[in-house]
Design a protein around this motif. Structure first.
Motif, PDB file in Angstrom:
ATOM      1  N   HIS A   2      19.161  26.669 -78.380  1.00 35.64           N
ATOM      2  CA  HIS A   2      19.375  25.987 -76.715  1.00 35.64           C
ATOM      3  C   HIS A   2      19.988  24.553 -77.056  1.00 35.64           C
ATOM      4  CE1 HIS A   2      16.078  28.032 -74.476  1.00 35.64           C
ATOM      5  NE2 HIS A   2      15.470  28.157 -75.989  1.00 35.64           N
ATOM      6  N   LEU A   3      20.424  24.017 -76.162  1.00 34.44           N
ATOM      7  CA  LEU A   3      21.026  22.817 -76.330  1.00 34.44           C
ATOM      8  C   LEU A   3      20.042  21.726 -75.861  1.00 34.44           C
ATOM      9  CD1 LEU A   3      23.834  21.262 -76.550  1.00 34.44           C
ATOM     10  CD2 LEU A   3      24.007  21.662 -74.061  1.00 34.44           C
ATOM     11  N   LYS A   4      19.619  20.912 -76.868  1.00 31.77           N
ATOM     12  CA  LYS A   4      18.252  19.860 -76.330  1.00 31.77           C
ATOM     13  C   LYS A   4      18.923  18.759 -75.792  1.00 31.77           C
ATOM     14  CE  LYS A   4      17.245  19.998 -80.600  1.00 31.77           C
ATOM     15  NZ  LYS A   4      16.672  19.758 -81.955  1.00 31.77           N
ATOM     16  N   ALA A   5      18.421  18.558 -74.323  1.00 36.72           N
ATOM     17  CA  ALA A   5      18.953  17.481 -73.751  1.00 36.72           C
ATOM     18  C   ALA A   5      17.752  16.303 -73.259  1.00 36.72           C
ATOM     19  CB  ALA A   5      19.535  18.121 -72.074  1.00 36.72           C
ATOM     20  N   PHE A   6      18.349  15.402 -73.026  1.00 34.84           N
ATOM     21  CA  PHE A   6      17.587  14.032 -72.810  1.00 34.84           C
ATOM     22  C   PHE A   6      18.294  13.456 -71.546  1.00 34.84           C
ATOM     23  CE2 PHE A   6      16.062   9.720 -72.855  1.00 34.84           C
ATOM     24  CZ  PHE A   6      14.668   9.995 -72.731  1.00 34.84           C
ATOM     25  N   VAL A   7      17.557  13.616 -70.373  1.00 37.65           N
ATOM     26  CA  VAL A   7      18.039  13.197 -69.070  1.00 37.65           C
ATOM     27  C   VAL A   7      17.523  11.822 -68.823  1.00 37.65           C
ATOM     28  CG1 VAL A   7      18.041  13.895 -66.715  1.00 37.65           C
ATOM     29  CG2 VAL A   7      18.159  15.697 -68.406  1.00 37.65           C
ATOM     30  N   ILE A   8      18.373  10.868 -68.321  1.00 43.34           N
ATOM     31  CA  ILE A   8      18.007   9.520 -67.803  1.00 43.34           C
ATOM     32  C   ILE A   8      18.356   9.427 -66.546  1.00 43.34           C
ATOM     33  CG2 ILE A   8      18.113   7.156 -68.402  1.00 43.34           C
ATOM     34  CD1 ILE A   8      19.292   8.290 -71.562  1.00 43.34           C
ATOM     35  N   GLU A   9      17.465   9.431 -65.595  1.00 46.25           N
ATOM     36  CA  GLU A   9      17.731   9.523 -64.145  1.00 46.25           C
ATOM     37  C   GLU A   9      16.451   8.943 -63.456  1.00 46.25           C
ATOM     38  OE1 GLU A   9      18.649   9.526 -60.574  1.00 46.25           O
ATOM     39  OE2 GLU A   9      20.184  10.435 -61.784  1.00 46.25           O
ATOM     40  N   ASP A  10      16.569   7.944 -62.522  1.00 44.56           N
ATOM     41  CA  ASP A  10      15.369   7.336 -61.896  1.00 44.56           C
ATOM     42  C   ASP A  10      15.000   7.949 -60.608  1.00 44.56           C
ATOM     43  OD1 ASP A  10      17.554   6.506 -60.649  1.00 44.56           O
ATOM     44  OD2 ASP A  10      16.856   4.449 -60.536  1.00 44.56           O
ATOM     45  N   ASN A  11      15.819   8.685 -59.950  1.00 49.47           N
ATOM     46  CA  ASN A  11      15.374   9.390 -58.942  1.00 49.47           C
ATOM     47  C   ASN A  11      14.741  10.864 -59.427  1.00 49.47           C
ATOM     48  OD1 ASN A  11      15.698  11.533 -56.721  1.00 49.47           O
ATOM     49  ND2 ASN A  11      16.767   9.860 -55.719  1.00 49.47           N
ATOM     50  N   ALA A  12      13.524  10.832 -59.037  1.00 51.20           N
ATOM     51  CA  ALA A  12      12.758  12.041 -59.584  1.00 51.20           C
ATOM     52  C   ALA A  12      13.294  13.141 -58.870  1.00 51.20           C
ATOM     53  CB  ALA A  12      11.166  11.851 -59.083  1.00 51.20           C
ATOM     54  N   THR A  13      13.640  13.314 -57.496  1.00 52.26           N
ATOM     55  CA  THR A  13      14.189  14.649 -56.845  1.00 52.26           C
ATOM     56  C   THR A  13      15.636  15.130 -57.605  1.00 52.26           C
ATOM     57  OG1 THR A  13      13.132  13.857 -54.856  1.00 52.26           O
ATOM     58  CG2 THR A  13      15.054  15.575 -54.645  1.00 52.26           C
ATOM     59  N   ILE A  14      16.447  13.940 -57.823  1.00 49.07           N
ATOM     60  CA  ILE A  14      17.664  14.624 -58.446  1.00 49.07           C
ATOM     61  C   ILE A  14      17.299  14.924 -59.958  1.00 49.07           C
ATOM     62  CG2 ILE A  14      19.693  13.580 -59.321  1.00 49.07           C
ATOM     63  CD1 ILE A  14      19.735  11.651 -56.917  1.00 49.07           C
ATOM     64  N   ARG A  15      16.459  14.207 -60.748  1.00 47.51           N
ATOM     65  CA  ARG A  15      16.240  14.587 -61.927  1.00 47.51           C
ATOM     66  C   ARG A  15      15.443  15.764 -62.105  1.00 47.51           C
ATOM     67  NH1 ARG A  15      13.113  10.537 -63.231  1.00 47.51           N
ATOM     68  NH2 ARG A  15      11.097  11.459 -62.677  1.00 47.51           N
ATOM     69  N   GLU A  16      14.585  16.370 -61.407  1.00 50.37           N
ATOM     70  CA  GLU A  16      13.889  17.575 -61.292  1.00 50.37           C
ATOM     71  C   GLU A  16      14.716  18.870 -60.783  1.00 50.37           C
ATOM     72  OE1 GLU A  16      11.172  18.147 -62.851  1.00 50.37           O
ATOM     73  OE2 GLU A  16      11.018  15.820 -62.983  1.00 50.37           O
ATOM     74  N   ASN A  17      15.863  18.690 -59.984  1.00 42.38           N
ATOM     75  CA  ASN A  17      16.764  19.408 -59.576  1.00 42.38           C
ATOM     76  C   ASN A  17      17.827  19.728 -60.384  1.00 42.38           C
ATOM     77  OD1 ASN A  17      15.609  19.982 -56.985  1.00 42.38           O
ATOM     78  ND2 ASN A  17      16.804  18.506 -56.065  1.00 42.38           N
ATOM     79  N   LEU A  18      18.150  18.655 -61.177  1.00 40.42           N
ATOM     80  CA  LEU A  18      19.067  18.876 -62.283  1.00 40.42           C
ATOM     81  C   LEU A  18      18.782  19.598 -63.550  1.00 40.42           C
ATOM     82  CD1 LEU A  18      21.787  18.133 -63.658  1.00 40.42           C
ATOM     83  CD2 LEU A  18      20.841  15.804 -64.422  1.00 40.42           C
ATOM     84  N   ILE A  19      17.320  19.241 -63.904  1.00 37.29           N
ATOM     85  CA  ILE A  19      16.799  20.168 -64.867  1.00 37.29           C
ATOM     86  C   ILE A  19      16.606  21.376 -64.704  1.00 37.29           C
ATOM     87  CG2 ILE A  19      14.557  20.344 -66.376  1.00 37.29           C
ATOM     88  CD1 ILE A  19      14.408  17.086 -65.958  1.00 37.29           C
ATOM     89  N   GLY A  20      16.215  21.770 -63.687  1.00 39.83           N
ATOM     90  CA  GLY A  20      16.059  23.037 -63.028  1.00 39.83           C
ATOM     91  C   GLY A  20      17.443  23.877 -62.874  1.00 39.83           C
ATOM     92  N   THR A  21      18.472  23.185 -62.542  1.00 46.33           N
ATOM     93  CA  THR A  21      19.775  23.757 -62.515  1.00 46.33           C
ATOM     94  C   THR A  21      20.217  24.170 -63.809  1.00 46.33           C
ATOM     95  OG1 THR A  21      20.279  22.829 -60.403  1.00 46.33           O
ATOM     96  CG2 THR A  21      22.073  23.700 -61.695  1.00 46.33           C
ATOM     97  N   LEU A  22      20.260  23.189 -64.779  1.00 43.31           N
ATOM     98  CA  LEU A  22      20.895  23.354 -65.889  1.00 43.31           C
ATOM     99  C   LEU A  22      19.881  24.339 -66.809  1.00 43.31           C
ATOM    100  CD1 LEU A  22      21.771  19.612 -66.977  1.00 43.31           C
ATOM    101  CD2 LEU A  22      23.031  21.652 -66.514  1.00 43.31           C
ATOM    102  N   GLU A  23      18.677  24.363 -66.717  1.00 41.01           N
ATOM    103  CA  GLU A  23      17.653  25.331 -67.497  1.00 41.01           C
ATOM    104  C   GLU A  23      17.893  26.631 -67.115  1.00 41.01           C
ATOM    105  OE1 GLU A  23      13.680  23.613 -67.858  1.00 41.01           O
ATOM    106  OE2 GLU A  23      14.453  22.235 -69.737  1.00 41.01           O
ATOM    107  N   GLU A  24      18.337  26.724 -65.686  1.00 32.96           N
ATOM    108  CA  GLU A  24      18.311  28.081 -65.153  1.00 32.96           C
ATOM    109  C   GLU A  24      19.674  28.721 -65.349  1.00 32.96           C
ATOM    110  OE1 GLU A  24      18.545  30.151 -60.739  1.00 32.96           O
ATOM    111  OE2 GLU A  24      17.076  28.562 -61.073  1.00 32.96           O
ATOM    112  N   LEU A  25      20.780  27.833 -65.482  1.00 30.26           N
ATOM    113  CA  LEU A  25      22.081  28.392 -65.596  1.00 30.26           C
ATOM    114  C   LEU A  25      22.969  28.493 -66.847  1.00 30.26           C
ATOM    115  CD1 LEU A  25      23.414  27.126 -62.175  1.00 30.26           C
ATOM    116  CD2 LEU A  25      22.774  29.369 -62.555  1.00 30.26           C
ATOM    117  N   THR A  26      22.126  27.522 -67.741  1.00 37.27           N
ATOM    118  CA  THR A  26      22.759  27.522 -69.029  1.00 37.27           C
ATOM    119  C   THR A  26      21.743  27.472 -70.322  1.00 37.27           C
ATOM    120  OG1 THR A  26      22.511  25.106 -69.366  1.00 37.27           O
ATOM    121  CG2 THR A  26      24.402  25.596 -68.143  1.00 37.27           C
TER     122      THR A  26
END
Length: 133
Positions: A2-26
């Motif tokens: 795995h590529l361990k990532a730390f995400v710094i994003e204040d918009n919860a919707t964007i943060r959750e969508n980004l996490i879902g996308t990256l974890e699903e596709l990479t």
């Protein structure tokens, strides 16, 4: 692997969508998240080896992504810092390059490029592990 990532994003919707996308596709596995500069710096200092990739927005609930990019200490040369923001222009890209940011992506137009970048980092890590074995 795995590529361990730390995400710094204040918009919860964007943060959750980004996490879902990256974890699903990479191969990205999010090790932690933060909405503020102070929380991010605390996590990063306590987990110096706990990340391979930091994804940071420029404007946070408290603090600045640019300041974070400037302050983040890498303990391994393979650790990457990526800026992902709606406020990308030529001067921001130049400033990020001066700070040693590895890549800059515009949220509104470059999500596919961010996914491709992460997928490439996954491939690079897999290749390094294969070579070392």
């Amino acid at each position: 692997m795995h590529l361990k990532a730390f995400v710094i994003e204040d918009n919860a919707t964007i943060r959750e969508n980004l996490i879902g996308t990256l974890e699903e596709l990479t191969c990205v596995q999010v090790a932690g998240t933060s909405a503020t500069e102070a929380e991010a710096m605390a996590w990063l200092s306590q987990n110096a080896d706990g990340w391979d990739l930091v994804i940071v927005d420029l404007f946070l609930k408290q603090g600045s992504g640019i300041h974070l990019a400037q302050c983040i200490k890498r303990t391994r040369p393979t650790q990457k810092i990526v800026v992902f923001s709606n406020y990308i222009n030529a001067s921001v890209r130049k400033r990020c390059a001066q700070l040693g940011v590895d890549a800059v992506f515009d949220k509104s137009t470059e999500i596919d490029s961010l996914v491709d970048y992460c997928a490439h980092q996954c491939f690079r890590i897999a290749q390094a592990q294969t070579t070392a074995a």
